[in-house]
Design an enzyme around this catalytic site. Structure first.
Site, PDB file in Angstrom:
ATOM      1  N   TYR A   1      53.248  54.842  12.797  1.00  0.00           N
ATOM      2  CA  TYR A   1      53.088  53.984  13.976  1.00  0.00           C
ATOM      3  C   TYR A   1      51.899  53.032  13.781  1.00  0.00           C
ATOM      4  O   TYR A   1      51.993  51.832  14.046  1.00  0.00           O
ATOM      5  CB  TYR A   1      52.907  54.827  15.258  1.00  0.00           C
ATOM      6  CG  TYR A   1      52.690  53.940  16.462  1.00  0.00           C
ATOM      7  CD1 TYR A   1      53.767  53.235  17.030  1.00  0.00           C
ATOM      8  CD2 TYR A   1      51.417  53.747  16.999  1.00  0.00           C
ATOM      9  CE1 TYR A   1      53.569  52.374  18.101  1.00  0.00           C
ATOM     10  CE2 TYR A   1      51.212  52.890  18.079  1.00  0.00           C
ATOM     11  CZ  TYR A   1      52.296  52.212  18.620  1.00  0.00           C
ATOM     12  OH  TYR A   1      52.084  51.344  19.668  1.00  0.00           O
TER      13      TYR A   1
ATOM     14  N   ARG B   1      51.333  57.222  27.869  1.00  0.00           N
ATOM     15  CA  ARG B   1      51.566  57.087  26.441  1.00  0.00           C
ATOM     16  C   ARG B   1      50.670  58.047  25.678  1.00  0.00           C
ATOM     17  O   ARG B   1      49.516  58.239  26.026  1.00  0.00           O
ATOM     18  CB  ARG B   1      51.331  55.650  26.004  1.00  0.00           C
ATOM     19  CG  ARG B   1      52.522  54.803  26.449  1.00  0.00           C
ATOM     20  CD  ARG B   1      52.335  53.355  26.329  1.00  0.00           C
ATOM     21  NE  ARG B   1      50.970  52.971  26.574  1.00  0.00           N
ATOM     22  CZ  ARG B   1      50.445  51.881  26.065  1.00  0.00           C
ATOM     23  NH1 ARG B   1      51.153  51.155  25.255  1.00  0.00           N
ATOM     24  NH2 ARG B   1      49.223  51.537  26.374  1.00  0.00           N
TER      25      ARG B   1
ATOM     26  N   ARG C   1      39.676  56.343  21.143  1.00  0.00           N
ATOM     27  CA  ARG C   1      38.895  55.885  22.298  1.00  0.00           C
ATOM     28  C   ARG C   1      39.737  55.775  23.566  1.00  0.00           C
ATOM     29  O   ARG C   1      39.290  56.131  24.652  1.00  0.00           O
ATOM     30  CB  ARG C   1      38.279  54.512  21.981  1.00  0.00           C
ATOM     31  CG  ARG C   1      37.308  54.032  23.043  1.00  0.00           C
ATOM     32  CD  ARG C   1      37.070  52.536  22.942  1.00  0.00           C
ATOM     33  NE  ARG C   1      38.313  51.784  23.147  1.00  0.00           N
ATOM     34  CZ  ARG C   1      38.442  50.484  22.960  1.00  0.00           C
ATOM     35  NH1 ARG C   1      37.407  49.767  22.516  1.00  0.00           N
ATOM     36  NH2 ARG C   1      39.586  49.877  23.185  1.00  0.00           N
TER      37      ARG C   1
ATOM     38  N   PHE D   1      35.096  37.499   9.806  1.00  0.00           N
ATOM     39  CA  PHE D   1      36.285  37.802  10.603  1.00  0.00           C
ATOM     40  C   PHE D   1      36.774  39.235  10.361  1.00  0.00           C
ATOM     41  O   PHE D   1      37.149  39.948  11.288  1.00  0.00           O
ATOM     42  CB  PHE D   1      37.378  36.790  10.256  1.00  0.00           C
ATOM     43  CG  PHE D   1      38.736  37.128  10.784  1.00  0.00           C
ATOM     44  CD1 PHE D   1      39.054  36.893  12.108  1.00  0.00           C
ATOM     45  CD2 PHE D   1      39.698  37.687   9.949  1.00  0.00           C
ATOM     46  CE1 PHE D   1      40.312  37.210  12.600  1.00  0.00           C
ATOM     47  CE2 PHE D   1      40.954  38.005  10.437  1.00  0.00           C
ATOM     48  CZ  PHE D   1      41.263  37.761  11.767  1.00  0.00           C
TER      49      PHE D   1
HETATM   50  C1  PS7 Z   1      46.254  38.562  14.122  1.00  0.00           C
HETATM   51  C2  PS7 Z   1      43.750  38.821  14.362  1.00  0.00           C
HETATM   52  C3  PS7 Z   1      41.365  41.966   8.420  1.00  0.00           C
HETATM   53  C4  PS7 Z   1      42.761  42.964   6.516  1.00  0.00           C
HETATM   54  C5  PS7 Z   1      47.559  41.929  19.254  1.00  0.00           C
HETATM   55  C6  PS7 Z   1      43.004  42.986  12.968  1.00  0.00           C
HETATM   56  C7  PS7 Z   1      47.670  46.082  19.865  1.00  0.00           C
HETATM   57  C8  PS7 Z   1      43.577  47.458  16.866  1.00  0.00           C
HETATM   58  O1  PS7 Z   1      46.472  47.489  23.000  1.00  0.00           O
HETATM   59  O2  PS7 Z   1      43.658  44.703  21.800  1.00  0.00           O
HETATM   60  O3  PS7 Z   1      44.285  46.777  24.027  1.00  0.00           O
HETATM   61  O4  PS7 Z   1      44.513  49.043  23.009  1.00  0.00           O
HETATM   62  O5  PS7 Z   1      42.055  46.604  21.614  1.00  0.00           O
HETATM   63  C9  PS7 Z   1      45.236  40.393  15.507  1.00  0.00           C
HETATM   64  C10 PS7 Z   1      42.879  43.971   8.726  1.00  0.00           C
HETATM   65  C11 PS7 Z   1      48.283  43.266  17.283  1.00  0.00           C
HETATM   66  C12 PS7 Z   1      44.347  45.072  13.174  1.00  0.00           C
HETATM   67  C13 PS7 Z   1      47.114  46.337  17.438  1.00  0.00           C
HETATM   68  C14 PS7 Z   1      46.496  40.902  16.025  1.00  0.00           C
HETATM   69  C15 PS7 Z   1      42.651  44.123  10.165  1.00  0.00           C
HETATM   70  C16 PS7 Z   1      49.411  43.876  18.029  1.00  0.00           C
HETATM   71  C17 PS7 Z   1      44.219  45.104  14.646  1.00  0.00           C
HETATM   72  C18 PS7 Z   1      46.198  41.915  17.072  1.00  0.00           C
HETATM   73  C19 PS7 Z   1      43.973  44.211  10.904  1.00  0.00           C
HETATM   74  C20 PS7 Z   1      49.380  45.405  17.989  1.00  0.00           C
HETATM   75  C21 PS7 Z   1      44.163  45.024  18.838  1.00  0.00           C
HETATM   76  C22 PS7 Z   1      45.039  46.244  15.258  1.00  0.00           C
HETATM   77  O6  PS7 Z   1      43.463  46.027  19.620  1.00  0.00           O
HETATM   78  O7  PS7 Z   1      44.557  47.040  21.553  1.00  0.00           O
HETATM   79  C23 PS7 Z   1      45.101  39.300  14.702  1.00  0.00           C
HETATM   80  C24 PS7 Z   1      42.352  42.999   7.944  1.00  0.00           C
HETATM   81  C25 PS7 Z   1      47.407  42.396  17.849  1.00  0.00           C
HETATM   82  C26 PS7 Z   1      43.795  44.127  12.395  1.00  0.00           C
HETATM   83  C27 PS7 Z   1      48.028  45.972  18.396  1.00  0.00           C
HETATM   84  C28 PS7 Z   1      45.710  46.534  17.688  1.00  0.00           C
HETATM   85  C29 PS7 Z   1      44.869  45.430  17.658  1.00  0.00           C
HETATM   86  C30 PS7 Z   1      44.702  46.487  16.744  1.00  0.00           C
HETATM   87  P1  PS7 Z   1      44.987  47.609  22.971  1.00  0.00           P
HETATM   88  P2  PS7 Z   1      43.368  46.034  21.197  1.00  0.00           P
HETATM   89 MN    MN Z   2      51.064  48.591  22.328  1.00  0.00          MN
HETATM   90 MN    MN Z   3      42.093  46.378  24.109  1.00  0.00          MN
END
Ligand code: PS7
Ligand code: MN
Ligand code: MN
Ligand code: MN
Ligand code: MN
Ligand code: MN
Length: 359
Positions: A152, A209, A199, A269
């Site tokens: 997941y 969930r 968290r 970043f």
């Molecule tokens: C494209 C920057 C840098 C190699 C929306 C960044 C939610 C933790 O749901 O918003 O509020 O609890 O706190 C970000 C790796 C993904 C992983 C994943 C896209 C790093 C949709 C972030 C972010 C890879 C699914 C947001 C994974 O947390 O979650 C871009 C390198 C989105 C990264 C989701 C979670 C991100 C997450 P919620 P949050």
């Molecule tokens: Mn989600």
């Molecule tokens: Mn969040």
């Protein structure tokens, strides 16, 4: 450095940046400082996945509607004028879908190579989310095995790491070798997502969930809900520490990935969220409050982490060392994970020692 000239931006791109500010708690600042070549593509990548996640999280959409939305979201990216009036738990997230046509409009304008990367990841993530949403078992009982849990996390975060790495390399801002070691970007995503899941346990429970795998919690309590009962305090803390242990084991790979980044804006970043994650991991470690409320690092701490994570790898390693030592201090000999936690912290220190020998 503010590379964007807002006067030259058209209305739809301005609206995209408005939504970036509104919908992201931590990514807006770092995305806006990215190298100009990737600024708009990564902003759109974020908004696309934020939109997809809003659909995944919306428990008021029934499965027969939700499943095709998730699986076809990559095609929606090319549907002029597409919008969706859902019931997103967060008003800002809902509004992004109501005006999603601005994202579609801007998506058309980016380089085909970037578009292909974003589309491919969106398709894979949407299918993964649908597989889990589809499984009624998952929503009622949560994930079973650690393998399921990590799968997941792969869909919702490991794939983001893959897409971002491909964008960095395509833009000529990262070493191509990073694509050969897929396990490294996978760890980057897993680390962020696992910390988020540890968290958010209370918030996720309230939203019905469950992401903590049964394989882990069943060693500590009979039923998942028992984790939240005051009389099971010790069991809950030991379970929490087992979850932390699993995440902590990804840390050396994350530092190794960061060592492969050359462009300063890409480094910042990628590094900032990782530093925030290790700080959060320390905050939640054996902290019973996580079972009651949503705990967060302070604004002041976040500011210091921003400064420390935007210089060089050495300072990021210092951050990891500092929080790993703090975790070690709170490690409890009565905890069944005591030995493994101390080994995991030791590996972080050892790894840092190989990159930056102290003598
Ligand atoms: C494209 C920057 C840098 C190699 C929306 C960044 C939610 C933790 O749901 O918003 O509020 O609890 O706190 C970000 C790796 C993904 C992983 C994943 C896209 C790093 C949709 C972030 C972010 C890879 C699914 C947001 C994974 O947390 O979650 C871009 C390198 C989105 C990264 C989701 C979670 C991100 C997450 P919620 P949050
Ligand atoms: Mn989600
Ligand atoms: Mn969040
Ligand atoms: Mn979400
Ligand atoms: Mn991958
Ligand atoms: Mn969450």
């Amino acid at each position: 450095v503010h590379e964007r000239d807002e006067t030259k931006e058209c209305e739809s791109l301005r609206r995209c940046f408005f939504f970036l500010d509104k919908t992201s708690r931590s990514f807006a600042a770092v995305i806006k400082e990215l190298h100009p070549e990737l600024l708009v593509p990564v902003c759109l990548f974020y908004l696309v996945l934020r939109g997809l996640d809003t659909i995944e999280d919306d428990m008021t959409i029934d499965l027969t509607t939700k499943e095709p939305l998730l699986r076809d979201f990559d095609k929606i990216l090319e549907r002029d004028g597409w919008t969706f009036d859902g019931n997103g738990p967060d008003e800002k997230d809902r509004q992004l879908l109501v005006e999603f046509n601005v994202v579609v409009e801007e998506f058309k304008k980016i380089k085909p190579a970037y578009r292909a990367i974003i589309k491919d990841i969106t398709k894979k993530m949407g299918d993964g989310m649908a597989d889990y949403a589809n499984n009624a078992e998952h929503n009622i009982n949560g994930v079973n095995t650690i393998k399921d849990y990590e799968l997941y996390c792969h869909y919702v975060a490991g794939l983001v790491g893959e897409g971002l790495t491909k964008l960095f390399v395509e833009a000529g801002l990262a070493n191509q070798q990073l694509l050969v070691r897929a396990d490294l970007h996978e760890s980057m995503g897993q680390f962020l997502q696992q910390v988020n899941i540890i968290r958010d346990i209370r918030e996720d429970l309230d939203d019905k969930r469950r992401f903590w795998p049964k394989e882990i919690w069943s060693k500590h309590v009979e039923k998942f809900e028992d984790l939240f009962k005051p009389e099971n305090r010790e069991a809950a803390l030991n379970c929490n520490s087992e979850m932390v242990l699993n995440a902590l084991q990804k840390a050396p790979d994350c530092l190794y990935y960061l060592a492969g980044l050359r462009d300063q804006s890409v480094f910042n970043f990628a590094a900032i969220p990782q530093s925030m994650a290790i700080a959060t991991l320390d905050l939640v470690f054996r902290n019973h409050q996580v079972f009651e409320t949503n705990v967060k690092i302070t604004k002041g701490q976040a500011c210091r982490l921003m400064v420390d994570s935007t210089q060089n790898l050495r300072l990021v390693c210092d951050v990891f060392k500092r929080f790993s030592r703090s975790i070690l201090k709170k490690n409890d000999p009565k905890d069944p994970n005591f030995l493994e936690i101390s080994i995991a912290c030791g590996k972080i220190e050892q790894f840092i020692e190989t990159i930056f020998p102290s003598q």
